[in-house]
Design a protein around this motif. Structure first.
Motif, mmCIF file in Angstrom:
data_model
loop_
_atom_site.group_PDB
_atom_site.id
_atom_site.type_symbol
_atom_site.label_atom_id
_atom_site.label_comp_id
_atom_site.label_asym_id
_atom_site.label_seq_id
_atom_site.Cartn_x
_atom_site.Cartn_y
_atom_site.Cartn_z
ATOM 1 N N ILE A 546 0.857 -1.188 0.000
ATOM 2 C CA ILE A 546 0.000 0.000 0.000
ATOM 3 C C ILE A 546 0.890 1.233 0.000
ATOM 4 O O ILE A 546 1.527 1.551 1.015
ATOM 5 N N PRO A 547 0.993 1.948 -1.103
ATOM 6 C CA PRO A 547 1.833 3.141 -1.162
ATOM 7 C C PRO A 547 1.054 4.366 -0.716
ATOM 8 O O PRO A 547 -0.092 4.278 -0.275
ATOM 9 N N ASN A 548 1.659 5.511 -0.856
ATOM 10 C CA ASN A 548 0.945 6.765 -0.652
ATOM 11 C C ASN A 548 0.236 7.092 -1.962
ATOM 12 O O ASN A 548 0.818 7.669 -2.881
ATOM 13 N N TYR A 549 -1.041 6.685 -2.047
ATOM 14 C CA TYR A 549 -1.784 6.865 -3.289
ATOM 15 C C TYR A 549 -1.919 8.347 -3.646
ATOM 16 O O TYR A 549 -1.871 8.724 -4.817
ATOM 17 N N GLY A 550 -2.099 9.178 -2.631
ATOM 18 C CA GLY A 550 -2.235 10.604 -2.896
ATOM 19 C C GLY A 550 -1.007 11.181 -3.555
ATOM 20 O O GLY A 550 -1.104 11.966 -4.500
ATOM 21 N N GLU A 551 0.168 10.806 -3.084
ATOM 22 C CA GLU A 551 1.412 11.299 -3.669
ATOM 23 C C GLU A 551 1.575 10.805 -5.104
ATOM 24 O O GLU A 551 1.957 11.569 -5.995
ATOM 25 N N ARG A 552 1.291 9.530 -5.359
ATOM 26 C CA ARG A 552 1.409 9.000 -6.713
ATOM 27 C C ARG A 552 0.411 9.688 -7.644
ATOM 28 O O ARG A 552 0.730 10.002 -8.794
ATOM 29 N N HIS A 553 -0.802 9.932 -7.144
ATOM 30 C CA HIS A 553 -1.823 10.583 -7.971
ATOM 31 C C HIS A 553 -1.413 12.004 -8.316
ATOM 32 O O HIS A 553 -1.565 12.441 -9.464
ATOM 33 N N ARG A 554 -0.877 12.734 -7.354
ATOM 34 C CA ARG A 554 -0.427 14.110 -7.633
ATOM 35 C C ARG A 554 0.705 14.143 -8.638
ATOM 36 O O ARG A 554 0.846 15.119 -9.385
ATOM 37 N N CYS A 555 1.511 13.104 -8.662
ATOM 38 C CA CYS A 555 2.647 13.048 -9.591
ATOM 39 C C CYS A 555 2.277 12.419 -10.928
ATOM 40 O O CYS A 555 3.153 12.152 -11.758
ATOM 41 N N GLY A 556 0.976 12.158 -11.151
ATOM 42 C CA GLY A 556 0.523 11.610 -12.422
ATOM 43 C C GLY A 556 0.811 10.142 -12.601
ATOM 44 O O GLY A 556 0.830 9.651 -13.742
ATOM 45 N N GLU A 557 1.037 9.412 -11.513
ATOM 46 C CA GLU A 557 1.349 7.987 -11.594
ATOM 47 C C GLU A 557 0.110 7.144 -11.309
ATOM 48 O O GLU A 557 -0.810 7.583 -10.616
ATOM 49 N N ALA A 558 0.089 5.931 -11.825
ATOM 50 C CA ALA A 558 -1.085 5.068 -11.722
ATOM 51 C C ALA A 558 -1.311 4.639 -10.278
ATOM 52 O O ALA A 558 -0.370 4.306 -9.548
ATOM 53 N N VAL A 559 -2.576 4.656 -9.860
ATOM 54 C CA VAL A 559 -2.950 4.189 -8.528
ATOM 55 C C VAL A 559 -3.998 3.090 -8.578
ATOM 56 O O VAL A 559 -4.321 2.509 -7.539
ATOM 57 N N SER A 560 -4.561 2.835 -9.742
ATOM 58 C CA SER A 560 -5.589 1.802 -9.851
ATOM 59 C C SER A 560 -5.360 0.991 -11.113
ATOM 60 O O SER A 560 -4.617 1.383 -12.006
ATOM 61 N N SER A 561 -6.036 -0.156 -11.172
ATOM 62 C CA SER A 561 -5.909 -1.047 -12.326
ATOM 63 C C SER A 561 -7.014 -0.774 -13.335
ATOM 64 O O SER A 561 -7.592 -1.705 -13.889
ATOM 65 N N ALA A 562 -7.303 0.503 -13.569
ATOM 66 C CA ALA A 562 -8.357 0.853 -14.518
ATOM 67 C C ALA A 562 -8.049 0.333 -15.912
ATOM 68 O O ALA A 562 -8.948 -0.105 -16.638
#
Length: 626
Positions: A546-562
């Motif tokens: 479980i990473p810091n999803y908020g940080e990855r999302h702000r940096c434009g990195e994938a957080v889900s398996s969409a």
């Protein structure tokens, strides 16, 4: 320091929420040793423990006596040597021991041009002080913040001040202060953990810059001592100090003089290398800003034939079987290189993002309604920097080479052993173990969609729980409103990667629900206990992913398996589930999916060209085949 480019780095302390981060501008001429000093200063570490950088699969750092060494001199390796691109990441680990360490995730946000007059390194943003170094790791720090919140700290300080003021005389007050000073100093330091003084940090970085310049000057002088003609060292005569005025302060640098080399290459009787390197005592950057400030005052720094279904099915199976025969042997691990070999590999591409998910297909061997389906694992690999994504699929209960299949997809996209690969899965044990040991630089993360989906279900279940007023006052019960609020807090903690606090709250809910169900409980309460207990085990078994999803999302990195969800729809649902109400055997579905994914990836024509030399594929839209 003269620099041609500047890296904008975002450095985040991993595993902590609220986020502790710094944004730093660092010249590309900075060495690994320089960056180590910059990070130590930026986070207030004491440099009392071991450390290492992991960049493109290779470890770098300053060696310590009795510790494992590094194959590269950290004073000679510069950031420019890595030719970082925006979006690349690497790590810096400050290690207390094998089990306790601080990991810093470093992202290259931008590559900026050189700006004359800017003091580098510099901090342009950040939040919160670094944890006390004695905590040793993120989990211990989070436990400290839980057990010692700001309210408790303020109450203890107030209590102490009251004791001092109530002391009978000054001597008793001084004795009390001396006895409690260490505790009070610790509380005052903990009270300021949420504060961040960027100005103070930049002053410290400026001082560090002065030390770096002085060290560079000493290195330059020592190098110049060796005669370039005969290779012998010149004899020392004397030394004095020169003053160098810079934007970040006045430097006093030692300037030794050496005797002329006996080979006669030197024209003068003595040689002063630093005087030659610094003919002027004021740097151009300072002169530029002085002139600008003085001038402006206020400037601040064809399918044309009929086809038979049976023939098509046979041909597809033949093609798929041939593809399966070409697949290599299955292995537990596909990492067959040594870390020392990674140094000789070329610069890797940007990270590959691999998302994995499952879908279900009607079974032809249905014995009951529950057993009428079997699972198909589907995934998609997408290059971060752009490029064609590739999909893959297999029937889990039929395929005996799932790792090899995934490995070949990644190799077809150019995966190297020093390249980062990010795997996003739903956390299921079968899928979670699939990508293990495929790449030494792999990172494994839990898909946020599956986390929040479980929380949403739990919050919906709270609406059916009886409120406290509907039961006997002597019977212990839980308030659905409070449970819903706690689930919202759990979601917040998990979004920010704080699994420690999230598990605390989840375990409390489990204990409360067990207490309720130990007595007379409704079916809804027992159902909630079952679901919350399952969720607790789910998070506990996946906490390391479980990473810091908020940080990855702000940096434009994938957080889900969409992308995997869309791959399930594209590969499975459109062909074998939605409007295709036929039932499948695991073997038939697996073979069809191998051909289907090759068509969707644009690889089937290459396979036929390899099997049949001179084969020229017709111009056919992939969408028709799909």
């Amino acid at each position: 320091m003269d620099q041609d480019a500047v890296y904008q780095l975002r450095v985040v302390l991993s595993g902590i929420s609220p986020l502790i981060w710094r944004r730093l501008l660092v010249p590309d001429s900075a060495t690994i040793a320089d960056l180590h000093e910059i990070l130590q200063t930026a986070f207030g570490w004491s440099d009392g423990y071991l450390h290492r950088f992991t960049i493109h699969g290779v470890e770098y750092g300053l060696g310590r006596l009795g510790a494992v060494g590094f194959s590269h001199d950290a004073h000679q390796v510069r950031l420019a040597d890595f030719a970082f691109r925006p979006g690349e990441r690497f790590t810096y680990t400050y290690t207390y021991n094998l089990f306790a360490f601080w990991r810093h995730d470093i992202r290259v946000e931008k590559l900026l041009p050189r700006t004359r007059g800017r003091i580098l390194p510099v901090c342009t943003g950040g939040a919160r002080q670094a944890p006390p170094e004695e905590c040793r790791d993120a989990e211990a720090f989070l436990a400290l913040r839980r057990d010692l919140p700001q309210v408790v700290i303020a109450a203890r300080l107030a209590e102490f001040l009251t004791e001092v003021m109530d002391a009978p005389d000054d001597q008793a007050a001084r004795a009390l202060l001396a006895d409690r000073r260490e505790e009070m100093d610790t509380l005052v330091r903990y009270a300021g953990l949420d504060d961040f003084d960027r100005g103070a940090l930049n002053r410290a970085l400026a001082a560090l810059q002065r030390d770096m310049v002085a060290a560079q000057a000493r290195t330059a002088v020592e190098t110049a001592r060796t005669c370039t003609t005969c290779g012998k060292r010149r004899g020392a005569k004397d030394s004095h100090q020169i003053v160098l005025r810079t934007l970040f302060g006045t430097l006093h640098l030692d300037s030794p003089r050496y005797l002329a080399c006996r080979c006669g290459a030197d024209q003068a009787a003595t040689v002063s290398p630093l005087t030659v390197l610094l003919p002027e005592r004021t740097t151009p950057e300072l002169l530029f800003w002085e002139a600008k400030y003085a001038a402006l005052l206020g400037e601040t720094f064809p399918l044309g034939r009929e086809l038979q279904a049976a023939a098509v099915r046979q041909h597809v199976e033949q093609t798929a079987t041939r593809l399966e025969e070409e697949l290599g042997e299955e292995h537990t691990s596909f990492i067959d290189t040594c870390p020392r070999d990674w140094e000789d590999l070329p610069r890797p591409g940007l990270p590959l993002v691999v998302t994995l998910d499952g879908g279900y297909v009607h079974s032809s061997n249905q014995t009951s309604r529950r057993d009428g389906w079997f699972e198909v694992v589907t995934g998609r690999s997408t290059p971060t920097g752009g490029g064609d994504a590739k999909t893959f699929a297999f029937v889990q209960t039929y395929d005996h080479k799932p790792k090899r299949r995934l490995y070949e997809v990644l190799k077809a996209q150019g995966m190297a052993d020093n390249q980062q690969v990010v795997f996003l899965t739903d956390g299921g044990e079968d899928i979670r173990d699939l990508p293990a040991f495929l790449n030494p630089q792999a990172e494994y993360y839990l898909d946020w969609f599956h986390v929040t989906m479980r929380i949403t279900v739990l919050r919906q279940m709270t609406r059916s729980l009886p409120p406290p007023g509907d039961v006997d006052e002597e019977v212990f019960t839980i308030d659905p409103v409070r449970v819903d609020a706690d689930l919202e807090r759990i979601k917040h903690f998990l979004w920010h990667g704080n699994t420690y606090r999230a598990l605390d709250l989840i375990e409390d809910l489990v204990e409360d629900s067990e207490t309720v169900c130990a007595e007379e409980a409704t079916d809804k309460q027992r159902a909630f206990l079952t679901r919350i207990s399952e969720f607790c085990g789910y998070i506990a078994s996946n906490r390391g992913q479980i990473p810091n999803y908020g940080e990855r999302h702000r940096c434009g990195e994938a957080v889900s398996s969409a992308s995997a969800e869309s791959a399930v729809n594209q590969v499975i649902s459109r062909r074998v589930v939605k409007k295709q109400q036929m039932r499948w055997s695991p073997r038939g579905a697996h073979l069809l999916l191998q051909v289907r994914t090759r068509v969707l990836n644009g690889d089937l024509a290459d396979d036929f060209a390899r099997w049949y030399p001179g084969f020229a594929p017709p111009e056919q839209d992939v969408g028709l085949a799909a």
